[in-house]
Design a protein around this motif. Structure first.
Motif, PDB file in Angstrom:
ATOM      1  N   LEU A  57      76.615  23.287  66.132  1.00 23.18           N
ATOM      2  CA  LEU A  57      75.579  24.011  66.810  1.00 23.18           C
ATOM      3  C   LEU A  57      74.492  23.261  67.503  1.00 23.18           C
ATOM      4  N   MET A  58      73.967  22.231  66.694  1.00 19.28           N
ATOM      5  CA  MET A  58      73.116  21.336  67.157  1.00 19.28           C
ATOM      6  C   MET A  58      73.436  20.546  68.393  1.00 19.28           C
ATOM      7  N   CYS A 108      78.453  22.487  59.619  1.00 20.12           N
ATOM      8  CA  CYS A 108      77.249  23.421  59.901  1.00 20.12           C
ATOM      9  C   CYS A 108      76.121  22.802  59.461  1.00 20.12           C
ATOM     10  N   PRO A 109      74.786  22.823  60.346  1.00 22.17           N
ATOM     11  CA  PRO A 109      74.781  23.152  61.720  1.00 22.17           C
ATOM     12  C   PRO A 109      75.043  22.130  62.743  1.00 22.17           C
ATOM     13  N   GLY A 110      75.736  20.865  62.489  1.00 23.10           N
ATOM     14  CA  GLY A 110      75.904  19.871  63.233  1.00 23.10           C
ATOM     15  C   GLY A 110      76.610  20.358  64.597  1.00 23.10           C
ATOM     16  N   TRP A 149      74.673  32.549  67.831  1.00 21.89           N
ATOM     17  CA  TRP A 149      73.465  31.992  68.553  1.00 21.89           C
ATOM     18  C   TRP A 149      73.580  32.086  70.063  1.00 21.89           C
ATOM     19  N   VAL A 199      69.973  34.060  72.029  1.00 24.53           N
ATOM     20  CA  VAL A 199      69.490  33.489  73.040  1.00 24.53           C
ATOM     21  C   VAL A 199      69.675  33.758  74.414  1.00 24.53           C
ATOM     22  N   ILE A 211      73.555  22.730  71.376  1.00 28.25           N
ATOM     23  CA  ILE A 211      72.305  23.022  71.995  1.00 28.25           C
ATOM     24  C   ILE A 211      71.761  21.754  72.541  1.00 28.25           C
ATOM     25  N   ALA A 212      71.873  20.472  72.189  1.00 33.26           N
ATOM     26  CA  ALA A 212      71.533  19.236  72.784  1.00 33.26           C
ATOM     27  C   ALA A 212      72.185  19.081  74.247  1.00 33.26           C
ATOM     28  N   LYS A 253      70.794  21.888  76.910  1.00 29.24           N
ATOM     29  CA  LYS A 253      69.586  21.200  77.548  1.00 29.24           C
ATOM     30  C   LYS A 253      69.988  20.032  78.860  1.00 29.24           C
TER      31      LYS A 253
END
Lengths: 131, 76
Positions: free
Chosen positions: B18-19, B14-16, B50, B54, B22-23, B26
């Motif tokens: 999740l990031m 965390c938060p790998g 998350w 969002v 998110i990448a 996009k």
């Protein structure tokens, strides 16, 4: 964006756990609908020199365990806070002067030097976290 | 037609994961699904939170041999 969604993160420590927690709050905050302002000062700033790959010393057992465990690097998280989310990272102008740094000495995702007057004004009314 | 993308974030903490999600979010089109693999239990719990915060769609999660499979859809 309203001030309620402002998260300011003051980073002054050179310790692994502190830098990691600051980066986690900045990155997750920035990708979750918040406007994040990171203020880098004191012993934290030198890690953000362009290309710097300095290992931050652990201050306790969890910091030691984090090494080699697949924990995202704190610099990567700060960069992602800017590239994937709504974060701005500014170095403290006093620390810049002490270290003799100019803007071009820092990583690309770090913005212009900021003084305390502007930081305090921008942080007003939001959450402020300090590491 | 909607597509499904697989992200292998096993081994990251965390938060790998999740990031990484998110990448990827996009890069995919609205309506596309993403399945993220994580060995980090905290991330498996945080990703749905998350997604709901969002405004994307959380499809579901299941755990298999210590790996969480979290399925989400980009909805905006």
């Amino acid at each position: 964006m309203s001030e309620a969604n402002r998260i300011s993160v003051v980073v002054v420590s050179d310790k692994r756990e502190q830098l990691q927690m600051a980066a986690m709050i900045a990155s997750v905050g920035a990708v979750s609908g918040n406007e994040v302002l990171v203020f880098l000062s004191m012993n934290a700033l030198r890690y953000f020199a362009r290309g710097a790959d300095i290992e931050a010393p652990a201050e306790g057992p969890v910091g030691e365990l984090m090494r080699g465990k697949g924990v995202p690097a704190f610099k990567t998280l700060f960069e992602q806070a800017v590239s994937l989310g709504d974060a701005k990272i500014h170095p403290c102008s006093m620390a810049m002067d002490i270290l003799g740094f100019e803007r071009e000495h820092l990583e690309d995702y770090v913005g212009e030097a900021m003084g305390l007057t502007m930081f305090l004004d921008q942080a007003k009314g939001g959450q402020v976290w300090s590491f | 037609m909607a597509e499904k993308k697989l992200i292998d974030a096993r081994g990251s903490f965390c938060p790998g994961p999740l990031m990484e999600l998110i990448a990827a979010m996009k890069m995919v089109a609205v309506g596309d699904e993403i399945e993220i693999l994580s060995t980090d239990k905290g991330s498996a719990a945080e990703i749905p939170q998350w997604i709901n915060k969002v405004g994307h769609e959380y499809i579901g999660s299941h755990e298999e041999a210590g790996v969480w499979h979290v399925n989400v859809k980009r909805s905006k």
